[in-house]
Design a protein around this motif. Structure first.
Motif, mmCIF file in Angstrom:
data_model
loop_
_atom_site.group_PDB
_atom_site.id
_atom_site.type_symbol
_atom_site.label_atom_id
_atom_site.label_comp_id
_atom_site.label_asym_id
_atom_site.label_seq_id
_atom_site.Cartn_x
_atom_site.Cartn_y
_atom_site.Cartn_z
ATOM 1 N N LYS A 45 -6.777 3.403 -4.811
ATOM 2 C CA LYS A 45 -8.115 3.815 -4.334
ATOM 3 C C LYS A 45 -8.399 3.198 -2.967
ATOM 4 O O LYS A 45 -8.925 3.856 -2.074
ATOM 5 C CB LYS A 45 -9.202 3.367 -5.330
ATOM 6 C CG LYS A 45 -9.273 4.195 -6.590
ATOM 7 C CD LYS A 45 -9.737 5.618 -6.317
ATOM 8 C CE LYS A 45 -8.892 6.600 -7.127
ATOM 9 N NZ LYS A 45 -9.075 7.986 -6.758
ATOM 10 N N ARG A 46 -8.052 1.911 -2.808
ATOM 11 C CA ARG A 46 -8.289 1.249 -1.513
ATOM 12 C C ARG A 46 -7.432 1.899 -0.424
ATOM 13 O O ARG A 46 -7.889 2.092 0.697
ATOM 14 C CB ARG A 46 -7.959 -0.249 -1.608
ATOM 15 C CG ARG A 46 -9.080 -1.101 -2.189
ATOM 16 C CD ARG A 46 -8.865 -2.585 -1.872
ATOM 17 N NE ARG A 46 -7.597 -3.088 -2.385
ATOM 18 C CZ ARG A 46 -7.426 -3.546 -3.622
ATOM 19 N NH1 ARG A 46 -8.419 -3.562 -4.478
ATOM 20 N NH2 ARG A 46 -6.254 -3.989 -4.009
ATOM 21 N N THR A 47 -6.186 2.215 -0.746
ATOM 22 C CA THR A 47 -5.298 2.830 0.244
ATOM 23 C C THR A 47 -5.795 4.218 0.637
ATOM 24 O O THR A 47 -5.740 4.600 1.810
ATOM 25 C CB THR A 47 -3.854 2.922 -0.287
ATOM 26 O OG1 THR A 47 -3.442 1.623 -0.713
ATOM 27 C CG2 THR A 47 -2.899 3.424 0.784
ATOM 28 N N GLN A 80 0.838 -1.203 0.000
ATOM 29 C CA GLN A 80 0.000 0.000 0.000
ATOM 30 C C GLN A 80 0.876 1.256 0.000
ATOM 31 O O GLN A 80 0.652 2.189 -0.758
ATOM 32 C CB GLN A 80 -0.882 0.036 1.266
ATOM 33 C CG GLN A 80 -2.049 -0.937 1.253
ATOM 34 C CD GLN A 80 -2.771 -0.979 2.580
ATOM 35 O OE1 GLN A 80 -2.178 -0.705 3.631
ATOM 36 N NE2 GLN A 80 -4.036 -1.339 2.562
ATOM 37 N N TYR A 87 -4.314 1.147 -9.915
ATOM 38 C CA TYR A 87 -5.395 2.100 -9.642
ATOM 39 C C TYR A 87 -6.264 1.617 -8.475
ATOM 40 O O TYR A 87 -6.525 2.369 -7.535
ATOM 41 C CB TYR A 87 -6.249 2.278 -10.905
ATOM 42 C CG TYR A 87 -7.436 3.180 -10.717
ATOM 43 C CD1 TYR A 87 -7.297 4.566 -10.799
ATOM 44 C CD2 TYR A 87 -8.702 2.658 -10.441
ATOM 45 C CE1 TYR A 87 -8.389 5.406 -10.610
ATOM 46 C CE2 TYR A 87 -9.795 3.486 -10.255
ATOM 47 C CZ TYR A 87 -9.643 4.861 -10.341
ATOM 48 O OH TYR A 87 -10.719 5.680 -10.147
ATOM 49 N N ASP A 88 -6.691 0.336 -8.543
ATOM 50 C CA ASP A 88 -7.546 -0.221 -7.485
ATOM 51 C C ASP A 88 -6.852 -0.178 -6.126
ATOM 52 O O ASP A 88 -7.454 0.161 -5.109
ATOM 53 C CB ASP A 88 -7.918 -1.680 -7.803
ATOM 54 C CG ASP A 88 -8.864 -1.777 -8.991
ATOM 55 O OD1 ASP A 88 -9.438 -0.742 -9.379
ATOM 56 O OD2 ASP A 88 -9.014 -2.881 -9.536
ATOM 57 N N ASN A 89 -5.570 -0.545 -6.139
ATOM 58 C CA ASN A 89 -4.816 -0.549 -4.877
ATOM 59 C C ASN A 89 -4.727 0.857 -4.280
ATOM 60 O O ASN A 89 -4.909 1.046 -3.074
ATOM 61 C CB ASN A 89 -3.415 -1.126 -5.108
ATOM 62 C CG ASN A 89 -2.625 -1.242 -3.824
ATOM 63 O OD1 ASN A 89 -2.085 -0.247 -3.353
ATOM 64 N ND2 ASN A 89 -2.586 -2.422 -3.223
ATOM 65 N N SER A 93 -0.987 -4.820 -13.842
ATOM 66 C CA SER A 93 -1.808 -3.996 -14.741
ATOM 67 C C SER A 93 -2.019 -2.600 -14.141
ATOM 68 O O SER A 93 -1.947 -2.415 -12.919
ATOM 69 C CB SER A 93 -3.156 -4.665 -14.978
ATOM 70 O OG SER A 93 -3.931 -4.620 -13.790
ATOM 71 N N ARG A 94 -2.289 -1.663 -15.040
ATOM 72 C CA ARG A 94 -2.572 -0.296 -14.619
ATOM 73 C C ARG A 94 -3.810 -0.305 -13.704
ATOM 74 O O ARG A 94 -3.875 0.429 -12.709
ATOM 75 C CB ARG A 94 -2.844 0.519 -15.894
ATOM 76 C CG ARG A 94 -2.890 2.016 -15.714
ATOM 77 C CD ARG A 94 -3.154 2.701 -17.040
ATOM 78 N NE ARG A 94 -3.468 4.114 -16.865
ATOM 79 C CZ ARG A 94 -4.599 4.573 -16.340
ATOM 80 N NH1 ARG A 94 -5.535 3.752 -15.936
ATOM 81 N NH2 ARG A 94 -4.794 5.880 -16.206
ATOM 82 N N GLN A 95 -4.780 -1.139 -14.045
ATOM 83 C CA GLN A 95 -6.010 -1.239 -13.254
ATOM 84 C C GLN A 95 -5.726 -1.717 -11.824
ATOM 85 O O GLN A 95 -6.316 -1.216 -10.859
ATOM 86 C CB GLN A 95 -6.990 -2.216 -13.934
ATOM 87 C CG GLN A 95 -8.360 -2.306 -13.274
ATOM 88 C CD GLN A 95 -9.137 -0.989 -13.364
ATOM 89 O OE1 GLN A 95 -9.076 -0.293 -14.376
ATOM 90 N NE2 GLN A 95 -9.843 -0.627 -12.295
ATOM 91 N N ALA A 96 -4.798 -2.667 -11.703
ATOM 92 C CA ALA A 96 -4.439 -3.197 -10.373
ATOM 93 C C ALA A 96 -3.827 -2.102 -9.501
ATOM 94 O O ALA A 96 -4.123 -1.991 -8.307
ATOM 95 C CB ALA A 96 -3.472 -4.372 -10.519
ATOM 96 N N TYR A 117 2.865 1.897 -3.585
ATOM 97 C CA TYR A 117 2.064 2.414 -4.691
ATOM 98 C C TYR A 117 1.640 3.864 -4.446
ATOM 99 O O TYR A 117 1.809 4.726 -5.290
ATOM 100 C CB TYR A 117 0.805 1.562 -4.909
ATOM 101 C CG TYR A 117 1.035 0.224 -5.557
ATOM 102 C CD1 TYR A 117 2.317 -0.251 -5.801
ATOM 103 C CD2 TYR A 117 -0.030 -0.581 -5.939
ATOM 104 C CE1 TYR A 117 2.524 -1.486 -6.393
ATOM 105 C CE2 TYR A 117 0.168 -1.816 -6.540
ATOM 106 C CZ TYR A 117 1.441 -2.266 -6.758
ATOM 107 O OH TYR A 117 1.640 -3.484 -7.337
#
Lengths: 110, 110
Positions: free
Chosen positions: A56-58, A23, A52-54, A47-50, A26
């Protein structure tokens, strides 16, 4: 966007010790080092999506700590009060070097 | 024992929102409400040892948060600085009601 970045910089600075290594890496690269999602994805071979998701969660994790502990909120309230004290002392010609130095120390502490 | 209790009172006050309900209830009854281990055990219908173990673990959790975030440490350092500012202004006859009120607000904020 600028305000969001500034806020995230503060929250990372305050709560990073409560984040996992992944966390922290990134979100630090994105907000502190200003790397793009694509650049981080390339570096970690995900992936770029991975990424991004990480991130956002952080962000949600950091906001959750701030909701619970309010360290940034209190910091901002203190800054305002210290500002008011400086203004008051300046207006009444009471801001000598000694007090100015102590108030500066108080600001630097956060 | 008094110092330990005082410290735990501060740490519970600061970090209780990060504790589980069970952690919070045992440690609060013990440190804030001054119930004995036996009284807590009776209330929750568990062994005295279970209460003791839970409280010890919660103490470690609280100390771990303090090691990572240092909210209490910074609070204590700020209190000292505010004290120094008050003393300096008093000595130089610069502590008027306005500044005194602002400094008090700063103290109450934590």
């Amino acid at each position: 966007m600028f305000e969001k970045t500034t806020r995230m910089n503060f929250l990372i600075d305050i709560y990073e010790s409560l984040l996992t290594e992944k966390q922290k890496s990134y979100v630090s690269l994105y907000y502190l080092e200003d790397l793009s999602l694509g650049e981080i994805a390339e570096e970690f071979e995900v992936s770029r999506q991975a990424v991004y998701d990480n991130i956002k969660r952080t962000e949600a994790v950091l906001e959750n700590y701030e909701t619970k502990l309010g360290v940034l909120q209190k910091y901002q309230e203190r800054e305002q009060l210290i500002e008011q004290i400086e203004q008051h002392l300046t207006q009444h010609k009471q801001l000598d070097d000694g007090v100015a130095a102590l108030l500066q120390q108080l600001k630097n502490m956060d």
